[in-house]
Write a protein that holds these residues in place. Sequence first.
Motif, short mmCIF file in Angstrom:
data_model
loop_
_atom_site.label_atom_id
_atom_site.label_comp_id
_atom_site.label_asym_id
_atom_site.label_seq_id
_atom_site.Cartn_x
_atom_site.Cartn_y
_atom_site.Cartn_z
N VAL A 1 0.86 -1.18 0.00
CA VAL A 1 0.00 0.00 0.00
C VAL A 1 0.90 1.24 0.00
O VAL A 1 1.50 1.60 1.01
CB VAL A 1 -0.94 -0.01 1.22
N PHE A 2 0.99 1.86 -1.17
CA PHE A 2 1.92 2.98 -1.39
C PHE A 2 1.48 3.68 -2.66
O PHE A 2 1.09 3.02 -3.62
CB PHE A 2 3.35 2.44 -1.52
N HIS A 3 1.56 4.99 -2.70
CA HIS A 3 1.04 5.71 -3.86
C HIS A 3 1.95 5.64 -5.08
O HIS A 3 1.49 5.35 -6.19
CB HIS A 3 0.80 7.18 -3.51
N ASP A 4 3.22 5.90 -4.91
CA ASP A 4 4.09 6.18 -6.06
C ASP A 4 4.52 4.94 -6.83
O ASP A 4 4.77 3.88 -6.23
CB ASP A 4 5.34 6.93 -5.60
N TRP A 5 4.67 5.12 -8.13
CA TRP A 5 5.15 4.05 -9.00
C TRP A 5 6.59 3.69 -8.67
O TRP A 5 6.99 2.55 -8.76
CB TRP A 5 5.04 4.50 -10.45
N THR A 6 7.38 4.70 -8.27
CA THR A 6 8.77 4.47 -7.88
C THR A 6 8.98 4.90 -6.43
O THR A 6 8.16 5.59 -5.84
CB THR A 6 9.75 5.24 -8.78
N LEU A 7 10.13 4.50 -5.89
CA LEU A 7 10.44 4.77 -4.49
C LEU A 7 11.24 6.05 -4.29
O LEU A 7 11.42 6.52 -3.16
CB LEU A 7 11.24 3.59 -3.92
N ASP A 8 11.70 6.66 -5.38
CA ASP A 8 12.68 7.73 -5.32
C ASP A 8 12.21 8.99 -4.61
O ASP A 8 13.01 9.68 -3.98
CB ASP A 8 13.11 8.12 -6.75
N CYS A 9 10.92 9.29 -4.70
CA CYS A 9 10.42 10.56 -4.19
C CYS A 9 10.25 10.56 -2.67
O CYS A 9 10.77 11.44 -1.98
CB CYS A 9 9.07 10.89 -4.85
N ARG A 10 9.57 9.56 -2.14
CA ARG A 10 9.21 9.59 -0.71
C ARG A 10 10.16 8.83 0.19
O ARG A 10 10.17 9.06 1.41
CB ARG A 10 7.78 9.05 -0.53
N THR A 11 10.94 7.93 -0.36
CA THR A 11 11.81 7.10 0.47
C THR A 11 13.28 7.38 0.15
O THR A 11 13.61 8.13 -0.77
CB THR A 11 11.53 5.60 0.26
#
Length: 329
Positions: free
Chosen positions: A98-108
């Motif tokens: 359960v996570f919005h972004d297609w990639t992890l780069d922005c929020r993590t």
Amino acid sequence: MKKALAIFVLFVAVVWLLNTSLFVAPPAGTAKLLAHRGMHQTYPKDNVGRDTCTATIIRTPEHPYLENTIASMQAAFDAGADVVELDVHLTPDRQFAVFHDWTLDCRTEAKGVTEETPMTALKSLDIGYGYTADGGKTFPFRGKGVGQMPTLEEVLAALPDRKFLINFKSRRAEEGAELATRVDAQPQWREAVFGVYGGEEPTRETLKRLQGMRGYDRTSTMACLTRYLGYGWSGLMPDACKNTFVIVPGNYAPLLWGWPDRFAARMKAAGSEIILLGPYGGGDFTTGIDTMQDLEMVPPGFSGYIWTNRIEMIGPALAKRQVADAGTN
């Protein structure tokens, strides 16, 4: 000439009679709230594109919640939400992250594609790592989101007897098939899944496999609205508007034949629920009723669902309005 004018006037009168709400009571019930991403950090929508890292442009935080976490969902329900929208990705180890972004780069702090990363690795990440409201001078949520990315299974176990609208972020029919299998096997999942939307292939695969499940995608939404605008004045209902969610942008709602009460009665008769959005613009179907001015778009007696990104504000405001309305009736 006079005969043609008379025919035209008669036609207009018939159309008006078929579509006026003056003689139609709104469907029974009160408005319900659908909290997009739970209670979350908001950001200005101006100039936001598909690749914009919205975590880096958040407004000054007013609460401690991060989107798509169990805590943010609980807070949304506490604020008055009837349904919470969440985003899922089917990972290689067959978990729904359960996570919005297609990639992890922005929020993590990590890089890579979310659906290509095992849940075991996703669980180690700090989902609050990238948030900043001052251009990178400070990161108020860094270190506070470690291990906070839940699985769909964890969400449903932690929040029983609640309802969720599931957004497929991919175009993989496999995701829809997997969700349908799990919902079909577990009665508590069937009760919890309010509906599905997003990627056309997984959404339609879920609907194909689960009788009675509702859902929509961009294509089905546009088919419903454009066909209804074309001939809905006659009372005929497009198949695309039947047994589904009918997505209505608030700024275009008055253009729909019979809005608000006759339109609502028609949709109820067709087995559909209305989800009222905020002002539509730029192709975004996630704008919400997010301000007191937006709330004025909700007509008296409306008993559908109100999509909001600001449940902490709109929840109490709607409750107050409903109490006032009840006192005048």
